[in-house]
Each structure stands twice: as structure tokens, then as C-alpha cells.
Scaffold this motif. Structure first.
Motif, short mmCIF file in Angstrom:
data_model
loop_
_atom_site.label_atom_id
_atom_site.label_comp_id
_atom_site.label_asym_id
_atom_site.label_seq_id
_atom_site.Cartn_x
_atom_site.Cartn_y
_atom_site.Cartn_z
N GLY A 134 44.91 23.20 24.85
CA GLY A 134 45.68 24.30 24.30
C GLY A 134 45.73 25.52 25.18
O GLY A 134 45.47 25.46 26.39
N ALA A 135 46.04 26.66 24.55
CA ALA A 135 46.19 27.92 25.26
C ALA A 135 44.83 28.60 25.41
O ALA A 135 43.98 28.54 24.52
CB ALA A 135 47.15 28.83 24.50
N LYS A 136 44.66 29.28 26.55
CA LYS A 136 43.39 29.97 26.82
C LYS A 136 43.42 31.36 26.18
O LYS A 136 43.38 32.38 26.87
CB LYS A 136 43.13 30.03 28.32
CG LYS A 136 42.90 28.68 28.96
CD LYS A 136 42.40 28.78 30.39
CE LYS A 136 43.44 29.31 31.33
NZ LYS A 136 42.99 29.27 32.74
N GLU A 137 43.46 31.37 24.86
CA GLU A 137 43.43 32.63 24.12
C GLU A 137 42.00 33.15 24.08
O GLU A 137 41.07 32.42 23.71
CB GLU A 137 43.95 32.40 22.70
CG GLU A 137 45.38 31.88 22.65
CD GLU A 137 45.75 31.33 21.29
OE1 GLU A 137 46.94 31.05 21.07
OE2 GLU A 137 44.84 31.18 20.44
N TRP A 138 41.84 34.41 24.42
CA TRP A 138 40.51 34.99 24.52
C TRP A 138 39.74 34.86 23.21
O TRP A 138 38.58 34.42 23.20
CB TRP A 138 40.62 36.45 24.94
CG TRP A 138 39.30 37.15 25.09
CD1 TRP A 138 38.46 37.13 26.15
CD2 TRP A 138 38.66 37.96 24.08
NE1 TRP A 138 37.34 37.89 25.91
CE2 TRP A 138 37.44 38.41 24.64
CE3 TRP A 138 39.00 38.36 22.80
CZ2 TRP A 138 36.56 39.24 23.93
CZ3 TRP A 138 38.12 39.17 22.09
CH2 TRP A 138 36.92 39.61 22.66
N ALA A 139 40.34 35.25 22.11
CA ALA A 139 39.64 35.23 20.82
C ALA A 139 39.28 33.81 20.41
O ALA A 139 38.19 33.56 19.87
CB ALA A 139 40.50 35.89 19.75
N THR A 140 40.18 32.86 20.67
CA THR A 140 39.92 31.47 20.31
C THR A 140 38.78 30.90 21.14
O THR A 140 37.87 30.25 20.61
CB THR A 140 41.19 30.63 20.51
OG1 THR A 140 42.26 31.18 19.73
CG2 THR A 140 40.96 29.19 20.08
N LEU A 141 38.82 31.12 22.46
CA LEU A 141 37.75 30.64 23.32
C LEU A 141 36.42 31.29 22.96
O LEU A 141 35.37 30.64 22.99
CB LEU A 141 38.09 30.92 24.78
CG LEU A 141 39.32 30.22 25.35
CD1 LEU A 141 39.53 30.62 26.81
CD2 LEU A 141 39.23 28.71 25.23
N ARG A 142 36.47 32.58 22.61
CA ARG A 142 35.23 33.28 22.23
C ARG A 142 34.62 32.64 20.99
O ARG A 142 33.39 32.44 20.92
CB ARG A 142 35.55 34.75 21.96
CG ARG A 142 34.36 35.59 21.49
CD ARG A 142 34.83 36.84 20.80
NE ARG A 142 35.72 36.55 19.68
CZ ARG A 142 36.40 37.46 19.00
NH1 ARG A 142 36.31 38.73 19.33
NH2 ARG A 142 37.18 37.12 17.99
N ASP A 143 35.46 32.28 20.01
CA ASP A 143 34.95 31.66 18.79
C ASP A 143 34.33 30.30 19.08
O ASP A 143 33.27 29.95 18.52
CB ASP A 143 36.07 31.52 17.76
CG ASP A 143 36.52 32.86 17.21
OD1 ASP A 143 35.78 33.85 17.37
OD2 ASP A 143 37.63 32.93 16.65
N TYR A 144 34.97 29.53 19.96
CA TYR A 144 34.39 28.23 20.33
C TYR A 144 33.08 28.42 21.09
O TYR A 144 32.13 27.65 20.90
CB TYR A 144 35.37 27.44 21.19
CG TYR A 144 36.55 26.87 20.42
CD1 TYR A 144 36.37 26.23 19.21
CD2 TYR A 144 37.85 26.97 20.92
CE1 TYR A 144 37.44 25.71 18.49
CE2 TYR A 144 38.93 26.45 20.22
CZ TYR A 144 38.73 25.83 19.01
OH TYR A 144 39.78 25.31 18.31
N GLU A 145 33.01 29.44 21.94
CA GLU A 145 31.77 29.71 22.67
C GLU A 145 30.66 30.08 21.69
O GLU A 145 29.52 29.62 21.84
CB GLU A 145 32.00 30.82 23.68
CG GLU A 145 30.77 31.12 24.54
CD GLU A 145 31.08 32.10 25.68
OE1 GLU A 145 31.72 31.68 26.66
OE2 GLU A 145 30.69 33.28 25.57
N ARG A 146 30.99 30.87 20.70
CA ARG A 146 29.99 31.26 19.70
C ARG A 146 29.52 30.06 18.87
O ARG A 146 28.40 30.07 18.33
CB ARG A 146 30.56 32.34 18.79
CG ARG A 146 30.72 33.70 19.48
CD ARG A 146 31.40 34.70 18.56
NE ARG A 146 31.46 36.03 19.18
CZ ARG A 146 32.08 37.08 18.63
NH1 ARG A 146 32.69 36.95 17.45
NH2 ARG A 146 32.09 38.25 19.25
N SER A 147 30.37 29.04 18.78
CA SER A 147 30.00 27.85 18.01
C SER A 147 29.13 26.90 18.82
O SER A 147 28.70 25.86 18.30
CB SER A 147 31.25 27.11 17.53
OG SER A 147 31.92 26.48 18.62
N GLY A 148 28.87 27.22 20.10
CA GLY A 148 27.94 26.42 20.88
C GLY A 148 28.44 25.88 22.19
O GLY A 148 27.69 25.23 22.92
#
Length: 605
Positions: free
Chosen positions: A329-343
Motif C-alpha cells: 500500500g501507500a507509505k502513509e506516515w500515520a499508518t506506518l506509525r501505527d503498524y510500528e507501534r503494533s510491533g
């Protein structure tokens, strides 16, 4: 030549030299045409060289059939994918995720523009897809495990959607049953669970894997030095980026035309391909050891990344399963940040923050949060400029106070010149004593300009690489702040209903838009806070500098030009007010009028 003008010329010239030198030394690379993949597909697109890599602790890799698969793939039944963010399908041949587009993103700004397609099936000239399977160990034949051309059956589900997973099943006919459950979230993350039930009468040694395979380079490859495109991955906290052309430098496998590089990941990692705004990534579960592999097949022009998990020993009557994730998908900052926070470790590093990451990351964070409040990226850039100028204000204040004091010392400096005559050493010593006595730093005037250089480059990087600026509107004709100014004198700076010259063309550089023009005017006005220097060489440099910058920066992203205009305007206001507060009154109108005469006008106090 007085020291104030020397410092200003030095600082501005240095800025100009750095910017110009950057583009001269590291020009954009010309895209190389990707070889056609049609012949590859027709002569066996799934041959052995790009199967999962062997390793000392892995079973022998499966060898897919060598016969052509295009006709089979074209006629294969499919499972539809439909989520708030994604649309596409999964082929039951190989269970491959090979048809995926992004609902929220269009190729251009036109209303009828197609949505962005990320994954494409084999048979397409720019095929790019995800494959999953099991590598067969000792005692198993390649056809005993599911591979790229396995014909799966649907066990559960009809359409893959959020909260509606699908399950595929395949029986190898020798007592082993394989299943693959695929689910997807509301954004861009798939979860794939591969399982096997062993009733073959013997222990089976098999290794689960996932791979991403790209036939040729992307059609829209930018090949720009400031942007990373190619393989990207993290192995236990270490980021690795390899451009497509550099993958051809991997160690060569003497057995075939494949070049590859393997990294052992102990606990946390991911690997895949990144484009300008889009990314596809294989993500084993956190805490899972695996082999991260990047490959390039020179003969067939195929790029591949793999995540090969540890060998599973499945006893007779037992079962085994493994779960991995796939981001497409798209490298959206907020989306990637949420995935990073999930591990997912360091997932935000998939955005190419560059050398100045310590500046680009906080600058984008601030810009993003301002935009959350304002809702317009153009005004957010102006707001960001105000905040940056406020943070740098103490430095600017000292600088402009020093400049004002330098003006007050002009009579004493002139007396020193007359007294020293041609003795330059005596002149310099006298000036240094004067600066020390009056507590004036002659170099302070260039510090605000020098501080702007890394900030300018960092903001340029942010505007260029982040998807949040892509097709971000400001107002009127400025509907994409990541693109150059679309206006020109040809369309009366956007007032007439037709397009200007093609952005980036020679005509667009010559027939500049309204934003570059405002940039040049703002630099020229800022310059007029001080009287023109008496030296003819200095006069020429000062006269040309704003207009050279205007044409040079005119082809930059319009968001960056907006920042520079706002920065110049705020700097002008700060300098004017601070110098007046120190008792020095810049004669702006007089300096402007004097620029049209041969002799510069003296400033009034």
C-alpha cells in the motif's frame, strides 16, 4: 568592501553554491528502459533460479514446473478483494496475491484518472506479485508441497474483506493437506496463515516462505538520487536499502544467472520493495527467526525478495502452522506509525528520510500535526515556517543587532581605512580591536542564512518523499504541492483556463510561474534593507542573486517555494523591526530607488 556586505555575500553565495553543487554533482539519473518481460512469461516464468534460497539449516527448495503458466493464470478462478482501501483479486493458481489497486489514490489529478495499481499478475509487462509456499526437504518431491502453480480450492469465504477472511485448501494426494488463511485489515496489511496436516506416514521436513517477485524495474521509476527505490528491509534494527541497479552487484551464484544476498534475522525484521510512494513488504511475526533474501536474475530481469522461515518438522499425525504479514500500500506516515507501534520494528524507516533524518523526521511530524489542525497543506507549510523562525529567533535577533551595530560603526571603520591607507594588515588589526571594543561579531550576519541550508534541504526531502504532499492542494491552480508551479505568463499566472508549459521543461524554466516570481521579489526586497555596496563587483552580485535563485528554484516543488517565500517575508519583517529597535532606520524606499541609479544612496539614521 565592508564586512557586513562580505558576510552577506559569503553566506548567500555559499547557499547558492551548495544548492547548485548538489544538483551538478548528483544529477537525476536517466531512467533506463526495462527489458520486456513478455518473452520471460512465455518461456517459463516460474523456473527454479528464483525459488526460495537454500541455506545450511533449510530443506532443499522446491522447483516449480518449467512449463509456461500464462494461459493457466489468465484462465484461473479468482477471489475478489474489496476493503475500504484496496480492490483486486487473488489467483487460485499459486494462491498468489497479484492484482491490487489503491482506492484512495489516482495516477494524476484528473477526475477520470485510474486508481494506482501496485500488484499486477504474470503476463503483464510489469508483473509484480506475492507468492507463498513451502520448500520441500529430504524425502519430499517438489510436487508434494504447494508452489507457484499449485491449483488451490476455496474452503471458506467468497470475497476477501475486512472481518471476512478466506481459506484455501490443497491436498497433495500423499496424505498431506495444506491450508492458507488470508485476512486483511482496513488499511494495507494482509495476514497469511499457512498450515499443514501430515498423514503421510512419515515425518515431513518443510520450510514455509513468502516472496515478492517483480519482473523488470517499475514503469514509473524516478531514478532520482534523493529518493530510494528498490529493496528495503530491516534485520534486528538495522535498515538496509539497495537500489534496483545495485542489486546487479550482489554475489553471483555460479549455478545460474542469479545474484543474491542473504541476511539472517534473529528476532525482528521485514523485507520488500519500495517505490516513491508505495511499498510491498514481507513481515514475519515479531520474535521469529528467518532468512531475509534479496535476488536479481540477470537473464530474466527479475527482482525478488524472500522471507524463508525455519524448517518445520511435522511428524506423522501432527500439524504445523505459521503466520506472517504482507503490507501492500501507500507509505502513509500515520499508518506506518501505527503498524510500528503494533510491533513491526522500524517500519517508519521505510520512508526515505535521508541523511538529515534527525531534521526530516521532526519537521514532518510538526508539518503533519499542523495539517491535522488546519486541513490545508499549503497553509501548514506557512505555519511550519513561522514556528521554525520562532525557534531560530534568538539567533536571528543577535545577528540583526550585530548588523545594526555594524552600521553604527561605519564612520569609525571609514576613519580606520583612511588612517591605514594601503597597509591591509594594520587595517585588519584596527578593525578587530574595534569589534572587540564594541562587542560586535562580524560573522553573526551570515548565521541565520547558514542555518537555513540544512532546514531547506530537509524540507525539500520531506516534500519530495512523503505521500502526504502528493496531490496536496493549496488554493486556485496550486493543486499539487509536490509538483512545480503550474502557472506561467502564458496563462496569466493561472487566470486563463489553459495549462502552462510542461513542468520541468526549458520553457517552464524561462516562462516562470507566479510563485518563483514572488520568491525573486521577496529576496530582492530583503536585500534592499541595506544600501547597495559601493564596489561594482558587489553591486553586480547583489543585482543578479535574487533573479538567479528565482529561475533556479522555479522548477522545485511548489510547496518548497511557498516555504521560501514565507521564510523571506518573515525574515524581512524581523530584520526591519529589530534594526529599528536598535536605532537604525533602514531606508527601504531610498535603497530601492538607488538600485536604479549608478551611485548607491547612503542610508539615513
Amino acid at each position: 568592501m565592508d564586512n557586513q556586505n562580505k558576510n552577506l555575500i559569503l553566506a548567500t553565495a555559499l547557499s547558492f553554491a551548495v544548492i547548485l553543487g548538489w544538483f551538478l554533482l548528483f544529477p537525476p539519473e536517466k531512467p533506463e528502459p526495462s527489458p520486456e518481460a513478455t518473452q520471460v512469461e512465455q518461456t517459463g516464468a516460474e523456473q527454479a533460479p528464483l525459488t526460495p534460497s537454500n541455506a545450511s539449516d533449510q530443506p532443499q527448495a522446491a522447483t516449480p514446473p518449467k512449463e509456461p503458466v500464462v494461459d493457466t493464470l489468465a484462465d484461473a478462478p479468482r477471489i475478489e478483494i474489496d476493503t475500504p482501501s484496496l480492490v483486486g483479486s487473488i489467483s487460485l493458481v499459486g494462491g498468489r496475491i497479484d492484482d491490487l489497486s489503491l482506492k484512495d489514490y489516482r495516477v494524476t489529478l484528473e477526475d477520470d484518472s485510474p486508481i494506482v495499481s501496485v500488484l499486477k499478475p504474470a503476463g503483464d509487462g510489469s508483473a509484480f506479485y506475492a507468492l507463498y509456499g513451502w520448500a520441500a526437504g529430504a524425502g519430499l518431491a517438489p510436487q508434494d508441497v504447494p508452489g507457484p502453480n499449485t491449483e488451490w480450492q476455496i474452503e471458506k469465504g467468497e470475497t476477501l474483506a475486512v472481518d471476512s477472511p478466506v481459506t484455501l485448501i490443497w491436498d497433495n494426494g500423499n496424505g498431506m493437506t495444506f491450508r492458507r488463511e488470508i485476512s486483511v485489515d482496513k488499511d494495507y496489511m494482509f495476514t497469511i496463515t499457512q498450515s499443514v496436516e501430515n498423514a503421510s506416514g512419515a515425518t515431513a521436513n518443510i520450510a514455509p516462505y513468502g516472496l515478492l517477485r517483480r519482473h523488470g524495474k517499475p514503469d514509473n521509476l524516478k531514478s532520482f538520487f534523493i529518493l530510494h527505490e528498490g529493496m528495503v528491509g530491516v534485520a534486528d534494527g538495522k535498515l538496509t536499502e539497495v537500489k534496483y541497479k545495485k542489486m546487479a552487484d550482489f554475489p553471483h551464484d555460479s549455478r545460474d544467472s542469479t545474484r543474491s544476498e542473504t541476511t539472517s534475522v534473529a528476532e525482528n525484521g521485514w523485507v520488500g520493495f519500495t517505490d516513491h510512494y508505495w511499498m510491498s513488504t514481507l513481515i514475519p511475526a515479531p520474535g521469529t527467526a528467518f532468512k531475509s533474501v534479496a535476488k536479481y536474475d540477470e537473464q530474466r530481469d527479475i527482482y525478488q525478495t524472500e522471507a524463508v522461515l525455519q524448517t518445520q518438522q511435522v511428524a506423522d499425525g501432527a500439524s504445523s502452522s505459521v503466520t506472517t504479514r504482507l503490507f501492500v500500500g501507500a507509505k502513509e506516515w500515520a499508518t506506518l506509525r501505527d503498524y510500528e507501534r503494533s510491533g513491526i520494528q522500524n517500519f517508519l524507516d521505510s520512508i526515505d528520510w535521508g541523511w538529515f533524518f534527525f531534521l526530516t523526521k521532526p519537521i514532518f511530524w510538526l508539518l503533519h500535526n499542523i495539517n491535522q489542525l488546519i486541513g490545508n497543506m499549503g497553509w501548514s507549510i506557512i505555519g511550519l515556517t513561522l514556528i521554525i523562525k520562532a525557534l531560530l529567533f534568538p539567533l536571528a535577533y543577535k545577528s540583526y543587532v550585530s548588523m545594526a551595530k555594524m552600521k553604527e560603526l561605519q564612520p569609525q571603520m571609514q576613519a580606520l581605512k583612511e588612517k591605514a591607507g594601503d597597509d591591509r594588515q594594520k587595517m585588519q588589526q584596527g578593525m578587530m580591536e574595534l569589534y572587540k571594543k564594541e562587542k560586535v561579531n562580524p560573522a553573526a550576519g551570515c548565521l541565520p542564512i547558514l542555518m537555513q541550508i540544512p532546514i531547506f534541504f530537509s524540507l525539500y526531502k520531506v516534500i519530495f518523499v512523503t505521500i502526504e504532499l502528493r496531490h496536496a492542494p493549496f488554493f486556485g491552480p496550486f493543486q499539487d504541492l509536490s509538483a512545480p508551479d503550474p502557472t506561467s505568463i502564458i496563462n496569466l499566472f493561472g487566470l486563463l483556463p489553459w495549462a502552462g508549459p510542461e513542468p520541468g521543461s526549458v520553457m517552464a524554466t524561462i516562462l516562470i510561474g507566479i510563485l518563483p516570481l514572488l520568491l525573486g521579489i521577496s529576496m530582492w526586497l530583503q536585500q534592499k534593507l541595506n544600501p547597495a555596496p559601493t564596489d561594482p563587483t558587489q553591486q553586480m552580485i547583489f543585482a543578479w542573486m535574487p533573479w538567479v535563485f528565482m529561475f533556479m528554484l522555479g522548477s522545485f516543488a511548489s510547496g518548497l517555494v511557498v516555504y521560501w517565500i514565507a521564510n523571506n517575508t518573515i525574515t524581512f519583517t524581523q530584520q526591519y523591526l529589530i534594526m529599528r529597535s536598535q536605532g537604525y532606520k533602514p531606508d527601504l524606499l531610498g535603497n530601492i530607488l538607488s538600485s536604479f541609479s549608478r551611485k548607491p544612496k547612503a542610508e539615513k539614521k
